[in-house]
Design a protein around this motif. Structure first.
Motif, PDB file in Angstrom:
ATOM      1  N   GLY A  81       0.729  -1.156  -0.041  1.00 16.75           N
ATOM      2  CA  GLY A  81       0.103  -0.081  -0.067  1.00 16.75           C
ATOM      3  C   GLY A  81       0.863   1.301  -0.038  1.00 16.75           C
ATOM      4  N   VAL A  82       1.886   1.290  -0.670  1.00 17.15           N
ATOM      5  CA  VAL A  82       2.956   2.292  -0.655  1.00 17.15           C
ATOM      6  C   VAL A  82       3.160   2.875  -2.031  1.00 17.15           C
ATOM      7  CG1 VAL A  82       4.098   1.644   1.359  1.00 17.15           C
ATOM      8  CG2 VAL A  82       5.038   0.747  -0.832  1.00 17.15           C
ATOM      9  N   GLN A  83       3.575   4.130  -2.172  1.00 16.51           N
ATOM     10  CA  GLN A  83       4.044   4.559  -3.500  1.00 16.51           C
ATOM     11  C   GLN A  83       5.406   4.272  -3.830  1.00 16.51           C
ATOM     12  OE1 GLN A  83       3.471   8.706  -3.006  1.00 16.51           O
ATOM     13  NE2 GLN A  83       1.241   8.743  -2.570  1.00 16.51           N
ATOM     14  N   VAL A  84       5.802   3.784  -5.111  1.00 17.72           N
ATOM     15  CA  VAL A  84       6.932   3.313  -5.466  1.00 17.72           C
ATOM     16  C   VAL A  84       7.367   4.336  -6.760  1.00 17.72           C
ATOM     17  CG1 VAL A  84       8.541   1.624  -6.461  1.00 17.72           C
ATOM     18  CG2 VAL A  84       6.426   1.084  -4.957  1.00 17.72           C
ATOM     19  N   VAL A  85       8.504   5.016  -6.256  1.00 17.21           N
ATOM     20  CA  VAL A  85       9.012   6.040  -7.395  1.00 17.21           C
ATOM     21  C   VAL A  85      10.487   5.711  -7.914  1.00 17.21           C
ATOM     22  CG1 VAL A  85       9.567   8.529  -7.767  1.00 17.21           C
ATOM     23  CG2 VAL A  85       7.574   7.790  -6.486  1.00 17.21           C
ATOM     24  N   LEU A  86      10.718   5.469  -8.788  1.00 17.84           N
ATOM     25  CA  LEU A  86      11.899   4.788  -9.613  1.00 17.84           C
ATOM     26  C   LEU A  86      12.311   6.082 -10.464  1.00 17.84           C
ATOM     27  CD1 LEU A  86      11.198   0.959 -10.155  1.00 17.84           C
ATOM     28  CD2 LEU A  86      12.403   2.234  -8.205  1.00 17.84           C
ATOM     29  N   PRO A  87      13.238   6.950 -10.297  1.00 13.32           N
ATOM     30  CA  PRO A  87      13.199   8.187 -11.259  1.00 13.32           C
ATOM     31  C   PRO A  87      14.098   7.900 -12.303  1.00 13.32           C
ATOM     32  CG  PRO A  87      14.611   8.310  -9.406  1.00 13.32           C
ATOM     33  CD  PRO A  87      13.757   7.363  -9.072  1.00 13.32           C
ATOM     34  N   ASN A  88      14.825   6.550 -12.551  1.00 14.43           N
ATOM     35  CA  ASN A  88      15.801   6.367 -13.518  1.00 14.43           C
ATOM     36  C   ASN A  88      16.135   4.946 -13.502  1.00 14.43           C
ATOM     37  OD1 ASN A  88      17.731   6.211 -11.791  1.00 14.43           O
ATOM     38  ND2 ASN A  88      17.971   8.368 -11.793  1.00 14.43           N
ATOM     39  N   VAL A  89      16.667   4.220 -14.638  1.00  7.99           N
ATOM     40  CA  VAL A  89      16.886   2.962 -14.586  1.00  7.99           C
ATOM     41  C   VAL A  89      18.069   2.536 -13.514  1.00  7.99           C
ATOM     42  CG1 VAL A  89      19.008   2.937 -16.422  1.00  7.99           C
ATOM     43  CG2 VAL A  89      17.432   1.180 -16.306  1.00  7.99           C
ATOM     44  N   THR A  90      19.083   3.507 -13.426  1.00  9.60           N
ATOM     45  CA  THR A  90      19.979   3.140 -12.238  1.00  9.60           C
ATOM     46  C   THR A  90      19.325   2.885 -10.867  1.00  9.60           C
ATOM     47  OG1 THR A  90      21.524   4.428 -13.203  1.00  9.60           O
ATOM     48  CG2 THR A  90      21.888   3.859 -11.161  1.00  9.60           C
ATOM     49  N   GLU A  91      18.254   3.638 -10.731  1.00 10.64           N
ATOM     50  CA  GLU A  91      17.484   3.380  -9.269  1.00 10.64           C
ATOM     51  C   GLU A  91      16.686   1.955  -9.214  1.00 10.64           C
ATOM     52  OE1 GLU A  91      16.296   4.168  -5.276  1.00 10.64           O
ATOM     53  OE2 GLU A  91      18.216   4.786  -6.394  1.00 10.64           O
ATOM     54  N   ALA A  92      16.113   2.140 -10.583  1.00 13.68           N
ATOM     55  CA  ALA A  92      15.329   0.622 -10.658  1.00 13.68           C
ATOM     56  C   ALA A  92      16.358  -0.271 -10.652  1.00 13.68           C
ATOM     57  CB  ALA A  92      14.594   0.772 -12.163  1.00 13.68           C
ATOM     58  N   MET A  93      17.505  -0.432 -11.278  1.00 10.32           N
ATOM     59  CA  MET A  93      18.378  -1.575 -11.090  1.00 10.32           C
ATOM     60  C   MET A  93      18.875  -1.836  -9.681  1.00 10.32           C
ATOM     61  SD  MET A  93      19.514  -3.788 -13.160  1.00 10.32           S
ATOM     62  CE  MET A  93      19.567  -3.245 -14.638  1.00 10.32           C
ATOM     63  N   ARG A  94      19.055  -0.795  -8.793  1.00 12.13           N
ATOM     64  CA  ARG A  94      19.316  -0.979  -7.412  1.00 12.13           C
ATOM     65  C   ARG A  94      18.070  -1.851  -6.756  1.00 12.13           C
ATOM     66  NH1 ARG A  94      23.246   2.048  -4.925  1.00 12.13           N
ATOM     67  NH2 ARG A  94      24.538   3.633  -6.205  1.00 12.13           N
ATOM     68  N   ARG A  95      16.997  -1.203  -6.735  1.00 15.31           N
ATOM     69  CA  ARG A  95      15.938  -1.816  -6.118  1.00 15.31           C
ATOM     70  C   ARG A  95      15.140  -3.016  -6.641  1.00 15.31           C
ATOM     71  NH1 ARG A  95      12.320   3.542  -4.731  1.00 15.31           N
ATOM     72  NH2 ARG A  95      11.174   1.865  -3.678  1.00 15.31           N
ATOM     73  N   TYR A  96      15.028  -2.971  -8.036  1.00 16.46           N
ATOM     74  CA  TYR A  96      14.196  -3.861  -8.762  1.00 16.46           C
ATOM     75  C   TYR A  96      14.759  -4.499  -9.967  1.00 16.46           C
ATOM     76  CZ  TYR A  96      10.219  -2.090  -5.988  1.00 16.46           C
ATOM     77  OH  TYR A  96       9.616  -1.705  -4.936  1.00 16.46           O
ATOM     78  N   PRO A  97      15.984  -5.377  -9.412  1.00 15.80           N
ATOM     79  CA  PRO A  97      16.757  -5.745 -10.765  1.00 15.80           C
ATOM     80  C   PRO A  97      16.252  -6.516 -11.695  1.00 15.80           C
ATOM     81  CG  PRO A  97      17.303  -6.904  -8.683  1.00 15.80           C
ATOM     82  CD  PRO A  97      16.636  -5.783  -8.367  1.00 15.80           C
ATOM     83  N   GLN A  98      15.146  -7.312 -11.390  1.00 21.54           N
ATOM     84  CA  GLN A  98      14.345  -8.105 -12.401  1.00 21.54           C
ATOM     85  C   GLN A  98      13.681  -7.376 -13.365  1.00 21.54           C
ATOM     86  OE1 GLN A  98      12.488 -11.371 -10.347  1.00 21.54           O
ATOM     87  NE2 GLN A  98      14.159 -12.651 -10.594  1.00 21.54           N
ATOM     88  N   PHE A  99      12.846  -6.321 -12.689  1.00 18.61           N
ATOM     89  CA  PHE A  99      12.246  -5.369 -13.445  1.00 18.61           C
ATOM     90  C   PHE A  99      13.020  -4.449 -14.558  1.00 18.61           C
ATOM     91  CE2 PHE A  99      10.542  -0.882 -13.539  1.00 18.61           C
ATOM     92  CZ  PHE A  99       9.530  -1.070 -14.557  1.00 18.61           C
ATOM     93  N   ALA A 100      14.162  -4.047 -13.932  1.00 19.27           N
ATOM     94  CA  ALA A 100      15.053  -3.110 -14.733  1.00 19.27           C
ATOM     95  C   ALA A 100      15.649  -3.721 -15.839  1.00 19.27           C
ATOM     96  CB  ALA A 100      16.004  -2.363 -13.886  1.00 19.27           C
ATOM     97  N   ALA A 101      15.734  -5.167 -15.729  1.00 18.23           N
ATOM     98  CA  ALA A 101      16.641  -6.159 -16.469  1.00 18.23           C
ATOM     99  C   ALA A 101      15.545  -6.398 -17.631  1.00 18.23           C
ATOM    100  CB  ALA A 101      17.022  -7.329 -15.939  1.00 18.23           C
ATOM    101  N   GLY A 102      14.381  -6.456 -17.490  1.00 23.18           N
ATOM    102  CA  GLY A 102      13.167  -6.697 -18.433  1.00 23.18           C
ATOM    103  C   GLY A 102      13.079  -5.177 -19.286  1.00 23.18           C
ATOM    104  N   LEU A 103      13.164  -4.025 -18.781  1.00 24.07           N
ATOM    105  CA  LEU A 103      13.111  -2.902 -19.251  1.00 24.07           C
ATOM    106  C   LEU A 103      14.166  -1.896 -19.017  1.00 24.07           C
ATOM    107  CD1 LEU A 103       9.135  -2.479 -18.391  1.00 24.07           C
ATOM    108  CD2 LEU A 103      10.068  -2.768 -20.597  1.00 24.07           C
TER     109      LEU A 103
END
Length: 839
Positions: A81-103
């Motif tokens: 139930g929280v907001q998830v903000v990933l401003p760029n691909v670097t932050e996405a790769m840090r926090r959600y590597p599988q998501f960032a690897a796919g996009l």
């Protein structure tokens, strides 16, 4: 609805309309490139994409369905139930590597839960341009939160009206608000009202879905080609044009299957806009979106040009593009790219198209035309095309031209010397976009710290030209070497167990969370005076391994020559370190749990079986070769009154939970056997116990109570494979005995008891399904193979001087012991009545 709908959901209901309007508003509020809304599905814990705006559904198919407990931005927003903000691909790769690897594209992501009465209804997510940090998108995040709040209120009203709020269908794909269709300007038709004759070229027939032959009058053909509610209006406009008053602008229509079209009408008697010079038709038409001088000019280009809208529909193609793509324009205009030109629908092309839709930069790639085998003498690789995709707010403009195989696409960066001779596949695999994907895929197969380190050595070092690697893991505020390669022997020994208070780059990169890059050994020495160096020349990168905000260790990359690290390389290496950290954290948990499970299993399985003068027994357990290597299979032999109880069972699943449940069942069955209860009562009591202890677990079991004196065996089964019996005369049978359902399912289940005699010299085999099941094969085939093997191996079992049962067990499991892909664990228990004068 604000945006235009494409696909089979052309007439959405109230819920879909509401969601589409919210997605459109989300794109407007954030200047987003795409937006989607996930809702709960009929399957517990599963989210499904209900609406997708700004992207073709086909290109987002891997993310149509998400489990709420998956490590994914949308799943976290919904579950927590929280907001998830990933401003760029670097932050996405840090926090959600599988998501960032796919996009792995330069974009940002914002996910906001849609609040409901007892938890989120779903998640509103937007893909937008990348930002340097989260502070730049706070206003957009707050606006999305407001939209999600309003959407939650509206959805709650639908819920109160009895509207189903689950989504189990494919996503509704919608064009963003304000976008226009790609131009289509070559499909022509005419009608002569005096003779009531209709003619149409191939393009018009394809675009308006007209029959290929035998066109009748306009009322049956032209008005029948458009949506039923628009037929009368279309006929009126045709008549108006024939009288000299065509509409001043293109007419918006839909074909009978709901596809949007623009149709321009004119009368060549009163205008000079003829479909062909001198064509004497009183009224003519052209199916188009924006016919212009620019389109006419593009038709004359020697380079192929075609356009796509944001849902992937081909709207325009010049003649050269049709020639190079090898498809008539009438066949692909107005259709999705992967349908009009099927060989452009391969995974690599889809990845490039995703990049163009989600990032502002042009995309260049090579593709080989399928169905056109290259001749051996064709050294220029004439079947290869260079494709460039130039993104715009509404339309993707694509150029296509012949290209020599192995060259770079137009305007693409020149290859580096290291990759100049590489094949197309090698160049693609080593590009910055694909490095995270390749490493992420490889890391999913790594279960232990050593396997993770081996993957890093095999995938990461070659991609950047590195020669040395060291990975340290954190234990009780000290770093210990987990893997090293390329360093001089003994060089790293003094750093073993170094404290986090030491001033060393491998320590400080972890304590500060910042990567350290040194272009030369001199730069490293200047930053850390007196530090031991393993070489005089080279470069070093020290990367922190941090997973979910927790320090895991540090990674050291060594290069033999001085080199500079570009901004792109620093970004990619930092992101890859996050991937490695998550994999290492998972591996450490795995190894801890595996050690616990193995110890638990060793403690629960019998160390040795009872030695009875009249009955010989032997058993064997083999763990699976994949996953946790432990499971819920077990066997036991218990002295029950004046007889012997033979037990074998299989608890579903693997790991600590399965081993623990197995231990509980083994203890329960053993207690019931020691009390010498009848087999059916043992099964019923164990069934009730399992339901009380683990309602979500179930198990199979076979229980045999054997009288050593008479040889009478009383058997009860609970969903377990049938026992095998080898008679003293050599005959071997599958004992297909009646049984009850598996344990843990039905508290009222009954387990019938079957009596069978065991003569001296007979061998009874109890086994679990891991011994007889093979992927792609019927289990009956496996049971038959085991029966044949038992017939051969057990020829002298139970006889004085004959083969001991332990040797028979070894022969029956020899194939399984040497298998490297054994997915399930195995248990086997043999019992033989001894023969001899005293028995």
């Amino acid at each position: 609805m604000t945006g235009s709908v494409e696909g089979r959901n052309a007439e959405p209901g109230r819920l879909a309309t509401l969601l589409a309007d919210a997605a459109a508003e989300a794109i407007r509020a954030t200047d987003g490139r795409a937006a989607g809304i996930y809702l709960s599905s009929g399957a517990p814990g599963v989210l499904r994409l209900a609406v997708l705006m700004g992207l073709p559904g086909r290109l987002y198919r891997p993310w149509w369905r998400l489990h709420a407990h998956r490590r994914f931005p949308v799943a976290d927003a919904y579950r927590l139930g929280v907001q998830v903000v990933l401003p760029n691909v670097t932050e996405a790769m840090r926090r959600y590597p599988q998501f960032a690897a796919g996009l792995p594209f330069p974009m940002g992501t914002i996910c906001v839960p849609v609040p409901g009465k007892e938890g989120p209804y779903g998640v509103l997510t937007v893909l937008r341009s990348a930002a340097s940090d989260a502070t730049e998108v706070l206003a957009e995040r707050d606006r999305l939160a407001e939209l999600a709040e309003d959407l939650g209120v509206a959805v709650r009203r639908l819920e109160e009206d009895g509207e189903p709020l689950v989504w189990d269908d494919e996503p509704l794909c919608v064009r963003p608000p304000g976008t226009r269709l790609a131009p289509v300007r070559i499909g022509r038709f005419t009608w002569d009202p005096a003779t009531d004759v209709v003619t149409a070229d191939d393009a018009a027939r394809a675009l308006l879905r007209l029959p290929a032959e035998g066109l009748p009058g306009p009322a049956a053909i032209l008005t029948g080609a458009v949506a039923p509610g628009e037929a009368d209006r279309f006929l009126e406009l045709l008549c108006q044009a024939s009288r000299g008053g065509p509409p001043p602008a293109p007419v918006h229509l839909h074909t009978s299957d709901g596809t949007p079209r623009l149709v321009e009408l004119w009368n060549p008697d009163v205008t000079d806009r003829r479909p062909a010079a001198g064509a004497p038709y009183p009224v003519g038409g052209i199916v188009l979106d924006a016919a212009s001088m620019a389109d006419a000019a593009a038709d004359q280009l020697p380079q192929g040009v075609f356009c796509l809208d944001r849902l992937g529909l081909i709207g325009y193609a010049n003649p050269r593009a049709a020639e190079l793509l090898g498809e008539p324009r009438a066949r692909f205009l107005g259709r999705p790219l992967w349908e009009g030109v099927p060989w452009l629908g391969e995974a690599a092309c889809e990845d490039h198209l995703r990049a163009a839709l989600l990032s502002p930069d042009p995309v260049h790639f090579h593709v080989r035309r399928s169905g056109r085998a290259e001749e051996p003498h064709d050294r220029n690789g004439g079947d290869w095309l260079a494709v460039s995709v130039h993104p715009g707010p509404d339309i993707l403009t694509c150029t296509v031209a012949p290209a020599n195989r192995g060259t770079e696409a137009p305007a693409a960066p020149a290859p580096t010397p290291a990759s100049a001779d590489a094949s197309d596949a090698e160049v693609a695999a080593s590009s910055p976009v694909h490095r995270p994907i390749v490493l992420a895929i490889a890391l999913t197969e790594a279960a232990t710290a050593r396997q993770v380190s081996a993957v890093v050595m095999q995938e990461l070092l070659p991609a950047f030209g590195g020669r040395r690697l060291a990975i340290y893991l954190l234990q009780e505020r000290h770093l210990y070497l987990a893997w090293e390669t390329g360093f001089p022997p003994g060089f790293l020994a003094p750093f073993e167990g170094v404290s986090l208070s030491a001033r060393l780059p491998g320590v400080e990169t972890l304590t500060t969370g910042q990567p350290l890059f040194f272009d030369s050994m001199q730069a490293l020495s200047a930053a850390y005076p007196g530090i031991p160096l393993d070489a005089t020349e080279g470069a070093r990168a020290f990367l922190p391994l941090i997973a979910s905000g927790r320090p895991v260790g540090s990674c050291i990359l060594g290069f033999d020559r001085p080199r500079s690290f570009s901004t792109e390389e620093r970004t990619v290496l930092t992101a890859l370190a996050g991937l490695i950290a998550h994999a290492m954290e998972k591996a450490q948990r795995y190894e801890t749990e595996a050690a616990l499970a193995r110890g638990l299993q060793r403690a629960l399985l019998p160390r040795q079986l009872p030695d009875h003068p009249r009955v010989e027994t032997a058993g064997r357990y083999l763990p699976g070769t994949q996953g946790m290597d432990v499971g819920g299979d077990w066997y036991d032999v218990v002295e029950a009154g004046d007889g012997i109880a033979l037990v074998i069972g299989d608890v579903q699943g693997h790991g600590v939970q399965a081993a623990a449940t197995m231990g509980q069942l083994r203890s329960a069955v053993r207690a019931f056997a020691l009390d010498d209860r009848p087999p059916d009562e043992v099964m019923s009591s164990t069934n009730h116990l399992l339901i009380d202890l683990e309602p979500s677990q179930f198990a199979t079991c076979c229980y045999v109570r054997l009288d050593p004196v008479t040889g009478l065996a009383r058997v009860a089964r609970a969903g377990h494979p049938p026992p095998l019996l080898r008679y003293a005369d050599g005959r071997t049978h599958v004992l297909d005995l009646p049984g009850g359902v598996v344990l843990g399912v039905d508290p009222l289940a009954r387990y019938p008891v079957t009596e069978l005699p065991m003569d001296p010299g007979a061998v009874l085999a109890l086994y679990t399904d891991g011994l007889v099941e093979r992927p792609g094969c019927d289990i009956d085939e496996g049971i038959t193979a085991l029966r044949v093997a038992l017939a051969r191996a057990g020829a002298t079992a139970g006889r004085p001087g004959g083969r001991p049962l332990a040797a028979v067990v070894e022969r029956l499991t020899v194939t399984a012991r040497h298998a490297v892909d054994r997915h399930d664990d195995i248990a086997l228990l043999l019992a033989a009545r001894r023969t001899g004068p005293s028995y």
